[in-house]
Design a protein around this motif. Structure first.
Motif, mmCIF file in Angstrom:
data_model
loop_
_atom_site.group_PDB
_atom_site.id
_atom_site.type_symbol
_atom_site.label_atom_id
_atom_site.label_comp_id
_atom_site.label_asym_id
_atom_site.label_seq_id
_atom_site.Cartn_x
_atom_site.Cartn_y
_atom_site.Cartn_z
ATOM 1 N N UNK A 91 0.818 -1.215 0.000
ATOM 2 C CA UNK A 91 0.000 0.000 0.000
ATOM 3 C C UNK A 91 0.849 1.261 0.000
ATOM 4 N N UNK A 92 1.897 1.297 0.827
ATOM 5 C CA UNK A 92 2.641 2.539 1.042
ATOM 6 C C UNK A 92 3.821 2.742 0.106
ATOM 7 N N UNK A 93 4.304 1.656 -0.507
ATOM 8 C CA UNK A 93 5.506 1.785 -1.353
ATOM 9 C C UNK A 93 5.238 1.483 -2.825
ATOM 10 N N UNK A 94 3.978 1.239 -3.186
ATOM 11 C CA UNK A 94 3.664 0.859 -4.568
ATOM 12 C C UNK A 94 4.127 1.907 -5.575
ATOM 13 N N UNK A 95 3.987 3.182 -5.230
ATOM 14 C CA UNK A 95 4.375 4.244 -6.162
ATOM 15 C C UNK A 95 5.890 4.310 -6.372
ATOM 16 N N UNK A 96 6.647 3.722 -5.439
ATOM 17 C CA UNK A 96 8.114 3.715 -5.561
ATOM 18 C C UNK A 96 8.636 2.351 -6.007
ATOM 19 N N UNK A 97 7.727 1.458 -6.394
ATOM 20 C CA UNK A 97 8.104 0.072 -6.659
ATOM 21 C C UNK A 97 9.239 -0.049 -7.676
ATOM 22 N N UNK A 98 9.106 0.601 -8.818
ATOM 23 C CA UNK A 98 10.089 0.432 -9.897
ATOM 24 C C UNK A 98 11.498 0.797 -9.447
ATOM 25 N N UNK A 99 11.631 1.933 -8.782
ATOM 26 C CA UNK A 99 12.973 2.366 -8.372
ATOM 27 C C UNK A 99 13.504 1.488 -7.238
ATOM 28 N N UNK A 100 12.625 1.020 -6.355
ATOM 29 C CA UNK A 100 13.066 0.133 -5.268
ATOM 30 C C UNK A 100 13.520 -1.216 -5.815
ATOM 31 N N UNK A 101 12.836 -1.684 -6.881
ATOM 32 C CA UNK A 101 13.258 -2.928 -7.528
ATOM 33 C C UNK A 101 14.605 -2.732 -8.201
ATOM 34 N N UNK A 102 14.793 -1.599 -8.887
ATOM 35 C CA UNK A 102 16.078 -1.313 -9.536
ATOM 36 C C UNK A 102 17.218 -1.238 -8.529
ATOM 37 N N UNK A 103 16.899 -0.703 -7.336
ATOM 38 C CA UNK A 103 17.934 -0.580 -6.296
ATOM 39 C C UNK A 103 18.104 -1.872 -5.501
ATOM 40 N N UNK A 104 17.250 -2.876 -5.792
ATOM 41 C CA UNK A 104 17.313 -4.184 -5.119
ATOM 42 C C UNK A 104 17.254 -4.049 -3.603
ATOM 43 N N UNK A 105 16.327 -3.211 -3.127
ATOM 44 C CA UNK A 105 16.144 -3.035 -1.682
ATOM 45 C C UNK A 105 15.507 -4.307 -1.121
ATOM 46 N N UNK A 106 16.099 -4.882 -0.102
ATOM 47 C CA UNK A 106 15.656 -6.160 0.442
ATOM 48 C C UNK A 106 14.293 -6.095 1.114
ATOM 49 N N UNK A 107 13.602 -7.246 1.193
ATOM 50 C CA UNK A 107 12.272 -7.306 1.808
ATOM 51 C C UNK A 107 12.217 -6.805 3.240
ATOM 52 N N UNK A 108 13.246 -7.109 4.026
ATOM 53 C CA UNK A 108 13.250 -6.655 5.420
ATOM 54 C C UNK A 108 13.331 -5.137 5.496
ATOM 55 N N UNK A 109 14.159 -4.565 4.609
ATOM 56 C CA UNK A 109 14.286 -3.105 4.560
ATOM 57 C C UNK A 109 12.971 -2.483 4.093
ATOM 58 N N UNK A 110 12.320 -3.133 3.130
ATOM 59 C CA UNK A 110 11.028 -2.644 2.664
ATOM 60 C C UNK A 110 10.015 -2.597 3.800
ATOM 61 N N UNK A 111 10.045 -3.620 4.656
ATOM 62 C CA UNK A 111 9.133 -3.650 5.794
ATOM 63 C C UNK A 111 9.336 -2.463 6.713
ATOM 64 N N UNK A 112 10.590 -2.121 6.959
ATOM 65 C CA UNK A 112 10.898 -0.965 7.802
ATOM 66 C C UNK A 112 10.501 0.328 7.102
ATOM 67 N N UNK A 113 10.777 0.390 5.800
ATOM 68 C CA UNK A 113 10.511 1.601 5.028
ATOM 69 C C UNK A 113 9.013 1.847 4.861
ATOM 70 N N UNK A 114 8.202 0.801 4.936
ATOM 71 C CA UNK A 114 6.758 0.949 4.745
ATOM 72 C C UNK A 114 6.099 1.784 5.833
ATOM 73 N N UNK A 115 6.775 1.950 6.960
ATOM 74 C CA UNK A 115 6.226 2.751 8.060
ATOM 75 C C UNK A 115 6.694 4.201 8.011
ATOM 76 N N UNK A 116 7.482 4.557 6.996
ATOM 77 C CA UNK A 116 8.045 5.900 6.903
ATOM 78 C C UNK A 116 7.099 6.854 6.196
#
Length: 408
Positions: A91-116
């Motif tokens: 829900x919170x990171x969908x708009x940044x999905x493409x760039x986060x995939x390109x940067x290969x941000x790990x799932x655990x980091x995504x979980x933390x980032x989703x609360x930002x």
């Protein structure tokens, strides 16, 4: 991911869950497809993390409200916390999905980032692009730093922020809190009606007492949220609320709330149940629906109830309103000028024809603004002009009232 039981235990728990929640067979098959994906997903890539969150969102739409976490725990072996985190990622990171995939941000980091917050997410993305990686501690530091900066800055009352941005901010607050309050009041009315319908005898007075004040409040809230104000077409200094477009769904909602605002306008006891079942409940359900495009409860748009809520301004000036918000019936019962002239002429056996003055404004003309209306000073007649008009009107009335066969 935490898997708590083996496949057989999960299947057994799923059967119990489906039976307890009366899940239909076609829905069950869709949920089982989703469950197989959730169980087998490796969650080793950024892309899969987003897919996992997307599948959980789809499952939430299929399941009874509030049961997703229980289903995911019992059927897929997930923990409730993990379900909440993955849904937040989607829900919170969908708009940044493409760039986060390109940067290969790990799932655990995504979980933390989703609360930002959005600013913190963008700052973290910038950090990852510059340093080639992003860790959980990096995100935590960015969030902590932003929080410290926010606490250091003086708090500003949004109602003190000027300009269009300030206006948009307080309008956003009004819409957010206003809609929540309006929907809450509609739900309150619907609850009282739903509790009364199963009873063999619906006591009109009792139900009206529980709902009429709430209906009045909701009607005013809808007026405040959705209707414009404008000067009267004929009396520019009278400002009134413009009606919602006639024969529309929301106009029908407004008309219903207006009608429910007073017991005197409710149908008689013999028609009460039908009105509640076929009009009140369906329209309130339509107004509070969370689906993207709820169908109007009646087949044809033309079947919508008349939405012309009585206005408190007539062509001759404001009409006093009673406490219920409807026009005062006494004030509205005065005869018109045409009726008075016809009555006078009839006493002499004559017929009076009076043409009402045409308004200077037509439908094609723009409604004058308040500034325009106030910029034109009201023309005041002198005493000789007033006396002259009275005499002229008296002469016309006398001639009109003279019988055709009267002696010359």
């Amino acid at each position: 991911m935490t898997k708590t039981t083996n496949a057989f235990a999960l299947l057994s728990a799923a059967r119990t869950f489906y039976e307890a929640n009366a899940v239909a067979e076609d829905i069950k098959s869709q949920l089982e497809e989703t469950a197989m994906f959730l169980i087998n997903v490796s969650r080793r890539s950024t892309e899969e993390a987003f897919k996992l969150g997307e599948h959980l969102e789809r499952a939430a739409e299929l399941l009874p409200e509030g049961t997703l976490e229980k289903w995911a725990v019992e059927r897929c072996g997930y923990t409730a916390r993990h379900v909440r985190t993955q849904r937040a990622v989607f829900r919170n990171l969908a708009r940044y999905k493409d760039i986060l995939v390109d940067l290969a941000v790990g799932p655990t980091v995504l979980g933390k980032l989703s609360a930002a917050e959005p600013e913190q997410i963008e700052q973290a993305i910038g950090f990852a692009a510059q340093n080639g990686k992003l860790r959980v501690q990096d995100v935590a530091a960015i969030m902590a730093g932003s929080k410290s900066e926010a606490e250091a800055r003086p708090q500003i009352d949004p109602y003190d922020v000027g300009g269009l941005d300030g206006l948009k901010a307080i309008i956003a607050i009004k819409v957010r809190d206003g809609i929540k309050s309006f929907v809450g009041h509609l739900e309150e009315i619907r609850t009282h009606v739903s509790e009364a319908l199963p009873k063999k005898n619906i006591v009109k007075k009792t139900l009206a007492e529980k709902t009429h004040l709430t209906a009045r409040l909701a009607h005013k809230e809808l007026e405040s949220l959705a209707q414009f104000v404008r000067p009267s077409l004929n009396t520019a200094y009278v400002i009134s609320t413009a009606a919602l477009p006639g024969k529309t769904g929301w106009a029908a909602v407004g008309a219903l709330l207006y009608k429910m605002g007073s017991e005197t306008t409710w149908p008689d006891k013999g028609e009460l149940r039908t009105w509640l079942e076929t009009e009140v409940v369906p329209i309130l359900e339509w107004a509070t629906s969370k689906s993207s495009a709820p169908a109007w409860p009646r087949a044809e748009t033309s079947d919508m109830p008349s939405a012309n809520v009585p206005v408190e301004v007539s062509t001759d000036g404001p009409v006093p309103a009673n406490d219920s918000g409807s026009p005062d019936p006494v004030a509205m019962s005065f005869p018109s000028m045409e009726e008075r002239m016809e009555s006078i002429a009839a006493a002499f056996g004559a017929t009076a024809t009076v043409e009402a003055p045409k308004s200077k404004l037509t439908l094609e003309d723009d409604v004058p603004s308040v500034a325009e209306a106030l910029a034109k000073p009201e023309k005041r007649l002198t005493r000789p002009e007033i006396v002259g008009r009275i005499k002229s009107a008296s002469d016309i009335a006398t001639k009109s009232a003279t019988p055709p066969n009267a002696a010359a």
